[in-house]
Structure formats: C-alpha cells, structure tokens
Design a protein around this motif. Structure first.
Motif, PDB file in Angstrom:
ATOM      1  N   SER A   1      53.358  34.999  52.057  1.00  0.00           N
ATOM      2  CA  SER A   1      52.850  34.956  50.689  1.00  0.00           C
ATOM      3  C   SER A   1      52.365  33.565  50.303  1.00  0.00           C
ATOM      4  O   SER A   1      52.997  32.560  50.614  1.00  0.00           O
ATOM      5  N   MET A   2      51.230  33.522  49.603  1.00  0.00           N
ATOM      6  CA  MET A   2      50.704  32.280  49.063  1.00  0.00           C
ATOM      7  C   MET A   2      50.820  32.261  47.542  1.00  0.00           C
ATOM      8  O   MET A   2      50.344  31.348  46.889  1.00  0.00           O
ATOM      9  N   GLN A   3      51.465  33.276  46.986  1.00  0.00           N
ATOM     10  CA  GLN A   3      51.580  33.382  45.539  1.00  0.00           C
ATOM     11  C   GLN A   3      52.665  32.448  45.006  1.00  0.00           C
ATOM     12  O   GLN A   3      53.583  32.043  45.717  1.00  0.00           O
ATOM     13  N   GLN A   4      52.546  32.135  43.721  1.00  0.00           N
ATOM     14  CA  GLN A   4      53.535  31.303  43.043  1.00  0.00           C
ATOM     15  C   GLN A   4      54.268  32.088  41.964  1.00  0.00           C
ATOM     16  O   GLN A   4      55.064  31.511  41.216  1.00  0.00           O
ATOM     17  N   SER A   5      54.004  33.392  41.888  1.00  0.00           N
ATOM     18  CA  SER A   5      54.669  34.238  40.897  1.00  0.00           C
ATOM     19  C   SER A   5      55.242  35.466  41.600  1.00  0.00           C
ATOM     20  O   SER A   5      54.557  36.105  42.421  1.00  0.00           O
ATOM     21  N   PHE A   6      56.474  35.797  41.253  1.00  0.00           N
ATOM     22  CA  PHE A   6      57.175  36.893  41.916  1.00  0.00           C
ATOM     23  C   PHE A   6      57.879  37.786  40.902  1.00  0.00           C
ATOM     24  O   PHE A   6      58.423  37.301  39.906  1.00  0.00           O
ATOM     25  N   LEU A   7      57.873  39.080  41.173  1.00  0.00           N
ATOM     26  CA  LEU A   7      58.696  40.040  40.457  1.00  0.00           C
ATOM     27  C   LEU A   7      59.716  40.577  41.442  1.00  0.00           C
ATOM     28  O   LEU A   7      59.354  41.178  42.448  1.00  0.00           O
ATOM     29  N   LEU A   8      60.994  40.342  41.169  1.00  0.00           N
ATOM     30  CA  LEU A   8      62.073  40.839  42.013  1.00  0.00           C
ATOM     31  C   LEU A   8      62.730  42.021  41.314  1.00  0.00           C
ATOM     32  O   LEU A   8      63.130  41.913  40.159  1.00  0.00           O
ATOM     33  N   ILE A   9      62.849  43.144  42.001  1.00  0.00           N
ATOM     34  CA  ILE A   9      63.429  44.349  41.414  1.00  0.00           C
ATOM     35  C   ILE A   9      64.691  44.711  42.181  1.00  0.00           C
ATOM     36  O   ILE A   9      64.650  44.973  43.383  1.00  0.00           O
TER      37      ILE A   9
END
Length: 248
Positions: free
Chosen positions: A183-191
């Motif tokens: 991943s190169m993203q800086q935002s995450f949703l953890l469920i």
C-alpha cells in the motif's frame, strides 16, 4: 508534564470546566506549576499556572513547543460493540496508538444492544475517555468517537483514497502485512468485529465493496486484542510507532 486543552495559544489563557477541575481539584496543581497546553488547531506550548481554582485556572505562556505527536497517517477504526468495559479499553488504547476516528459498530453477532438514549450516553462516555487518553499521551488533537453505526451505514460514508482492512479470523490466505507492504496510501479504515466475529454475509459484503479481508495470524484474538494489535501493526508499518527514523 501534565497536558490540558485550550481554545487558542496566547499570552494569558484560562482553563475552565473539566480542565480547571482536573488541574486544581484532582491533580492539586498550584501557582508556579508548569503545564503543557494544546490549542484547538493542534499548537502546543509550555505554560505556568498563575492562579488555580477548581472553576478557573489562569496560566501564562512560557514558550511555544515546536513538535508534533500526531502520526503521519490517518486511521479510522470501526470496532464492533463489545460487552462490559471492553469498548472503553479499545477507545483508550486506540487513542494512545494514534487513531484519528473511532466508529462504534453494530454487526450481526453483536450481543450488546442500546436504545437511542443509551447510545447517546455511551458515545458521550467514549468521547470523554478519548479526551482523557489524548491528554495522558500528549496528543495534539482529540480523536472523534462517532455515533454508533450499523454495518450498512458504515459503507454509506465515502472514504476516497482509503485502504480498507477487514479483519476476519477465518481468513487463512492473506495477511495484513502483505497488504501494508504493497500500500502507498496514508489513510486506512480498519474494521474489527465483536466477540462473535463477523457473519459470512458481512464478509461477502466487505469483499464486494473492495475491502481487503485479512488475517492477524493463526491464533483467535479477543476483540479488544485484535483492535489494538491491528492498530499497532499498521502504525508500525506505515506510521511512527517504530520511531521517527522509520519515516525517513
């Protein structure tokens, strides 16, 4: 050094309400005591108490602090409602680890059920716990605990450019580490699910919406352990939990 929240940083500031009570009555801080204050926009400063009273504490600015304790990544934790004080624990530890937003989540296997009045009471309690934890670990902002959402309502909130990680105890092929390394993203949703985990319908729904259904390993973790472990792993791999050098 004890930390308190103020509206803005200026030469003379006043703590009121719970902040004043905590400083003067609970901690028994006196005139001459140094504290750290944080403004609504995340600026921190060192200040000295001039006058301490349970209803109003006046402080004088000493110096602005040029640092940040906020992580470089943005994490939203959607956590299934849990029995007893487990959700209190998750809120406290999630704030310490650097979470940005917490969403209390109602899923098919949730044992806990709240009416409208109880939902408001619980949300207010969790927000207070978040504020206390933010002060204790010197966060520069207080994470928001949203209203309780259903599983379907969670997917109605748009989160562009987020990597969604859906933690499922029966997943045996894809580990969270594999996704984070790609991943190169800086935002995450953890469920994270409740004590009973997720239903097959919920897992299928998560896959349909593009979530990465991942495992935390071969052992079945308690819901509060899964939440804190997931946060710690993501923050270590992509954030600042390993120290500032991991960002260079």
């Amino acid at each position: 050094m004890r930390q308190f929240f103020v509206r803005e940083i200026k030469d003379v500031m006043v703590l009121t309400g719970d902040e004043a009570w905590h400083a003067a009555k609970v901690l028994r801080l006196k005139a001459g005591s140094n504290i750290q204050v944080v403004s609504a926009n995340g600026q921190a400063a060192e200040a000295c108490i001039v006058c301490a009273d349970p209803t109003e504490v006046t402080v004088r600015l000493l110096s602005v602090i040029e640092r940040t304790s906020e992580p470089p990544i943005h994490i939203t934790l959607a956590q299934g409602l849990a029995k007893g004080d487990k959700f209190d624990y998750v809120v406290q530890k999630a704030v310490e680890l650097g979470v940005h937003t917490i969403i209390p989540l109602v899923t098919e296997h949730c044992v806990v059920k709240y009416d409208a009045a109880k939902k408001q009471q619980k949300q207010a309690r969790w927000q207070k716990i978040a504020a206390e934890a933010a002060k204790q670990c010197h966060r520069l902002s207080v994470p928001v605990v949203q209203d309780i959402l259903s599983f379907s309502e969670l997917w109605m909130q748009e989160r562009p450019n987020y990597t969604t990680l859906f933690f499922y105890e029966q997943e045996d092929k894809l580990g969270v580490k594999q996704i984070l390394q790609q991943s190169m993203q800086q935002s995450f949703l953890l469920i994270v699910g409740p004590e009973g985990g997720f239903s097959k319908n919920e897992v299928a729904g998560a896959r349909e919406r593009g979530a990465h259904v991942v495992s935390l390993g071969p052992r079945i973790l308690r819901t509060e352990t899964a939440a804190t472990s997931a946060l710690a792993i993501v923050m270590y791999e992509c954030g600042d939990l390993g120290g500032t050098l991991c960002q260079e």
